[in-house]
Design a protein around this motif. Structure first.
Motif, PDB file in Angstrom:
ATOM      1  N   PHE A 131       0.859  -1.191   0.000  1.00  0.00           N
ATOM      2  CA  PHE A 131       0.000   0.000   0.000  1.00  0.00           C
ATOM      3  C   PHE A 131       0.896   1.241   0.000  1.00  0.00           C
ATOM      4  O   PHE A 131       1.257   1.774   1.045  1.00  0.00           O
ATOM      5  CB  PHE A 131      -0.906  -0.009   1.240  1.00  0.00           C
ATOM      6  CG  PHE A 131      -2.318   0.421   0.947  1.00  0.00           C
ATOM      7  CD1 PHE A 131      -2.589   1.684   0.451  1.00  0.00           C
ATOM      8  CD2 PHE A 131      -3.374  -0.443   1.162  1.00  0.00           C
ATOM      9  CE1 PHE A 131      -3.888   2.077   0.172  1.00  0.00           C
ATOM     10  CE2 PHE A 131      -4.684  -0.066   0.896  1.00  0.00           C
ATOM     11  CZ  PHE A 131      -4.945   1.191   0.395  1.00  0.00           C
ATOM     12  N   LEU A 132       1.254   1.682  -1.208  1.00  0.00           N
ATOM     13  CA  LEU A 132       2.166   2.811  -1.380  1.00  0.00           C
ATOM     14  C   LEU A 132       1.587   3.812  -2.376  1.00  0.00           C
ATOM     15  O   LEU A 132       0.739   3.454  -3.209  1.00  0.00           O
ATOM     16  CB  LEU A 132       3.532   2.317  -1.858  1.00  0.00           C
ATOM     17  CG  LEU A 132       4.355   1.529  -0.813  1.00  0.00           C
ATOM     18  CD1 LEU A 132       5.536   0.835  -1.478  1.00  0.00           C
ATOM     19  CD2 LEU A 132       4.830   2.456   0.303  1.00  0.00           C
ATOM     20  N   PRO A 133       2.036   5.076  -2.338  1.00  0.00           N
ATOM     21  CA  PRO A 133       1.416   6.125  -3.162  1.00  0.00           C
ATOM     22  C   PRO A 133       1.376   5.827  -4.659  1.00  0.00           C
ATOM     23  O   PRO A 133       0.370   6.086  -5.314  1.00  0.00           O
ATOM     24  CB  PRO A 133       2.292   7.352  -2.863  1.00  0.00           C
ATOM     25  CG  PRO A 133       2.821   7.116  -1.493  1.00  0.00           C
ATOM     26  CD  PRO A 133       3.030   5.633  -1.394  1.00  0.00           C
ATOM     27  N   HIS A 134       2.461   5.282  -5.221  1.00  0.00           N
ATOM     28  CA  HIS A 134       2.498   5.107  -6.674  1.00  0.00           C
ATOM     29  C   HIS A 134       1.671   3.917  -7.165  1.00  0.00           C
ATOM     30  O   HIS A 134       1.548   3.698  -8.366  1.00  0.00           O
ATOM     31  CB  HIS A 134       3.940   4.954  -7.167  1.00  0.00           C
ATOM     32  CG  HIS A 134       4.583   3.651  -6.803  1.00  0.00           C
ATOM     33  ND1 HIS A 134       5.179   3.425  -5.585  1.00  0.00           N
ATOM     34  CD2 HIS A 134       4.721   2.503  -7.503  1.00  0.00           C
ATOM     35  CE1 HIS A 134       5.663   2.196  -5.554  1.00  0.00           C
ATOM     36  NE2 HIS A 134       5.400   1.618  -6.698  1.00  0.00           N
ATOM     37  N   LYS A 135       1.067   3.170  -6.248  1.00  0.00           N
ATOM     38  CA  LYS A 135       0.291   1.997  -6.656  1.00  0.00           C
ATOM     39  C   LYS A 135      -1.099   2.360  -7.181  1.00  0.00           C
ATOM     40  O   LYS A 135      -1.803   1.512  -7.736  1.00  0.00           O
ATOM     41  CB  LYS A 135       0.136   1.025  -5.481  1.00  0.00           C
ATOM     42  CG  LYS A 135       1.439   0.548  -4.876  1.00  0.00           C
ATOM     43  CD  LYS A 135       2.177  -0.426  -5.769  1.00  0.00           C
ATOM     44  CE  LYS A 135       3.376  -1.029  -5.043  1.00  0.00           C
ATOM     45  NZ  LYS A 135       4.095  -2.015  -5.867  1.00  0.00           N
ATOM     46  N   GLY A 136      -1.564   3.600  -6.960  1.00  0.00           N
ATOM     47  CA  GLY A 136      -2.845   4.039  -7.501  1.00  0.00           C
ATOM     48  C   GLY A 136      -4.058   3.427  -6.818  1.00  0.00           C
ATOM     49  O   GLY A 136      -5.138   3.340  -7.421  1.00  0.00           O
ATOM     50  N   LEU A 137      -3.923   3.048  -5.568  1.00  0.00           N
ATOM     51  CA  LEU A 137      -5.001   2.328  -4.890  1.00  0.00           C
ATOM     52  C   LEU A 137      -6.175   3.224  -4.507  1.00  0.00           C
ATOM     53  O   LEU A 137      -7.334   2.794  -4.544  1.00  0.00           O
ATOM     54  CB  LEU A 137      -4.444   1.605  -3.658  1.00  0.00           C
ATOM     55  CG  LEU A 137      -3.386   0.541  -4.010  1.00  0.00           C
ATOM     56  CD1 LEU A 137      -2.703   0.015  -2.756  1.00  0.00           C
ATOM     57  CD2 LEU A 137      -4.012  -0.604  -4.805  1.00  0.00           C
ATOM     58  N   TYR A 167      -1.207   1.480 -11.325  1.00  0.00           N
ATOM     59  CA  TYR A 167      -0.041   2.261 -10.924  1.00  0.00           C
ATOM     60  C   TYR A 167      -0.055   3.673 -11.507  1.00  0.00           C
ATOM     61  O   TYR A 167      -0.534   3.901 -12.620  1.00  0.00           O
ATOM     62  CB  TYR A 167       1.248   1.580 -11.394  1.00  0.00           C
ATOM     63  CG  TYR A 167       1.687   0.389 -10.580  1.00  0.00           C
ATOM     64  CD1 TYR A 167       0.771  -0.417  -9.901  1.00  0.00           C
ATOM     65  CD2 TYR A 167       3.028   0.039 -10.508  1.00  0.00           C
ATOM     66  CE1 TYR A 167       1.184  -1.514  -9.169  1.00  0.00           C
ATOM     67  CE2 TYR A 167       3.455  -1.066  -9.784  1.00  0.00           C
ATOM     68  CZ  TYR A 167       2.523  -1.842  -9.123  1.00  0.00           C
ATOM     69  OH  TYR A 167       2.949  -2.932  -8.403  1.00  0.00           O
ATOM     70  N   GLN A 168       0.512   4.595 -10.739  1.00  0.00           N
ATOM     71  CA  GLN A 168       0.784   5.933 -11.211  1.00  0.00           C
ATOM     72  C   GLN A 168       2.265   5.964 -11.631  1.00  0.00           C
ATOM     73  O   GLN A 168       2.906   4.918 -11.735  1.00  0.00           O
ATOM     74  CB  GLN A 168       0.479   6.940 -10.105  1.00  0.00           C
ATOM     75  CG  GLN A 168      -0.932   6.818  -9.530  1.00  0.00           C
ATOM     76  CD  GLN A 168      -2.038   7.058 -10.548  1.00  0.00           C
ATOM     77  OE1 GLN A 168      -2.209   8.169 -11.027  1.00  0.00           O
ATOM     78  NE2 GLN A 168      -2.794   6.013 -10.888  1.00  0.00           N
ATOM     79  N   GLU A 169       2.830   7.106 -11.909  1.00  0.00           N
ATOM     80  CA  GLU A 169       4.212   7.171 -12.401  1.00  0.00           C
ATOM     81  C   GLU A 169       5.194   6.587 -11.389  1.00  0.00           C
ATOM     82  O   GLU A 169       5.069   6.806 -10.183  1.00  0.00           O
ATOM     83  CB  GLU A 169       4.588   8.621 -12.717  1.00  0.00           C
ATOM     84  CG  GLU A 169       3.881   9.195 -13.947  1.00  0.00           C
ATOM     85  CD  GLU A 169       4.179   8.438 -15.227  1.00  0.00           C
ATOM     86  OE1 GLU A 169       5.296   7.884 -15.346  1.00  0.00           O
ATOM     87  OE2 GLU A 169       3.298   8.385 -16.102  1.00  0.00           O
ATOM     88  N   THR A 170       6.172   5.846 -11.883  1.00  0.00           N
ATOM     89  CA  THR A 170       7.199   5.251 -11.029  1.00  0.00           C
ATOM     90  C   THR A 170       8.476   5.071 -11.826  1.00  0.00           C
ATOM     91  O   THR A 170       8.433   4.872 -13.047  1.00  0.00           O
ATOM     92  CB  THR A 170       6.734   3.885 -10.470  1.00  0.00           C
ATOM     93  OG1 THR A 170       7.823   3.283  -9.767  1.00  0.00           O
ATOM     94  CG2 THR A 170       6.299   2.946 -11.570  1.00  0.00           C
TER      95      THR A 170
END
Length: 400
Positions: free
Chosen positions: A223-229, A306-309
């Motif tokens: 559960f991290l910001p770039h995962k787009g959850l 996902y968002q940008e990574t």
């Protein structure tokens, strides 16, 4: 007589791939008369994708491995007897204890799992040069080659390139990684794939043979910001408001950083405010692979929004693939390696994610040609990327 590819069943394809895999593995395991003393410098038994990756590689190597891991308190299980904790993640550790531990273990070959945040670049460079000067074979596995633009902004791979050029091999996951290292003048590069678990799905259910009107989607990964959850939850809310009978299973464990805890709190608030508590199940505690995959197998579609990574490839999507359930991903470079196996969402916004899910679920429901082709591709790809096969590939590389 082997069946033609277009007429082969999934069982035929798996048996053919396994036969080839057995033939390729056999010589490699018999060609070593000397037991190579191998050391892995990596995270281990912690909530870290690299730790999970390293464990699967290590257990599939025929020679014993000593793991040199960082100090850690929040372990996912007790350390095995071959684990030596002797360094600290971050800038402060000069890696003197790590060097001493490698020396006392009489290691001949060292494989370093590289992440931008693991080491001070100057200390890592000094450590690598020392090992090479002592006659050890050093390989560095780079899980990202894109210099971060915000965190660790002073960390550029160009700083490390003189040291990296001395290594036996630099292992990277994608063709874009290869290109980026070549632009730094490096030539000792080996494209080395991520692996997947040797796993057989328990469920044979497909959407076409299901009598349920409800669609089940799932998510997986930390559960991290770039995962787009949060975007996925918003998309779920929007889709349900249109009358789509949808349930969401979130297999997303908390990562040991404050941002993860905050995101989980935000997610719970969104779910409560939208009054969809009974349609969303949150699994934020750490689960074994077996338990996680069992949950994912309940889904009609597994979504990676996902968002940008800057990561080169996704370990999480590979866990989704081994369930052989349909997979949807956002259109990002991190999923390029598996692009023929997955459905692509039209974008990373909440609306794009929602629109994409609706369209893909229709294809899954109807058993479309695209759905069948992706499933066919996945069966073949999984056999080529089993960790048992990847372990053999690395073993051969260590012998070359």
């Amino acid at each position: 007589n082997l069946p033609k590819a277009e007429n082969a069943s999934n069982i035929d394809l798996a048996l053919i791939a396994k036969s080839i895999n057995h033939i390729e593995q056999t010589p490699a395991l018999n060609c070593s008369s000397h037991e190579n003393k191998i050391g892995f410098v990596t995270t281990w038994n912690t909530r870290c994708g690299i730790a999970a990756y390293s464990k699967q590689i290590v257990i599939n190597l025929p020679d014993p491995v000593t793991v040199f891991a960082p100090y850690a308190t929040d372990l996912t299980q007790h350390d095995e007897t071959n684990i030596k904790r002797c360094w600290s993640i971050g800038e402060a550790d000069d890696l003197t204890n790590l060097a001493a531990s490698v020396e006392s273990s009489q290691i001949e070959t060292i494989i370093i799992q590289f992440n931008y945040g693991f080491f001070s670049f100057s200390n890592l460079s000094r450590f690598i040069n020392l090992q090479i000067d002592k006659g050890r074979t050093v390989l560095v596995s780079l899980h990202s080659t894109t210099d971060p633009s915000h965190l660790y902004s002073d960390k550029k791979l160009s700083i490390l390139s003189p040291t990296l050029s001395r290594c036996h091999k630099l292992l990277v996951h994608t063709t874009d990684d290869v290109k980026r290292l070549e632009e730094l003048g490096l030539t000792n590069i080996e494209q080395f794939p991520h692996g997947v678990l040797d796993y057989t799905p328990k469920s044979r259910r497909t959407r076409q043979n299901s009598s349920q009107s409800e669609f089940v989607i799932a998510s997986y990964g930390y559960f991290l910001p770039h995962k787009g959850l949060l975007e996925l939850i918003d998309a779920m809310i929007a889709l349900r408001s249109t009358g789509l009978d949808l349930r969401l299973i979130m297999v997303n464990s908390e990562y040991p950083v404050p941002e993860s805890k905050q995101l989980i709190s935000d997610a719970k608030r969104k779910i409560s405010e939208a009054k969809i508590d009974k349609f969303v199940t949150l699994h934020t505690e750490y689960k074994t692979n077996e338990d996680s995959l069992s949950l994912l197998e309940e889904a009609d579609l597994i979504v990676f929004p996902y968002q940008e990574t800057g990561e080169s490839s996704s370990a999480a999507v590979r866990y989704g693939l081994v369930t052989q359930r349909p997979i949807a991903v956002t259109p990002l470079e991190i999923f390029k390696e598996v692009e023929s196996l997955v459905f692509h969402l039209p974008g990373t916004t909440t609306k794009s994610i929602g629109d994409g899910i609706r369209d893909i679920l229709e294809e899954v429901q109807n058993g479309s040609k695209a759905y069948k082709q992706r499933h066919h591709n996945t069966i073949l790809w999984l056999e080529q990327h089993r960790y048992s096969r990847i372990g053999t590939k690395l073993f051969r590389l260590l012998q070359s």
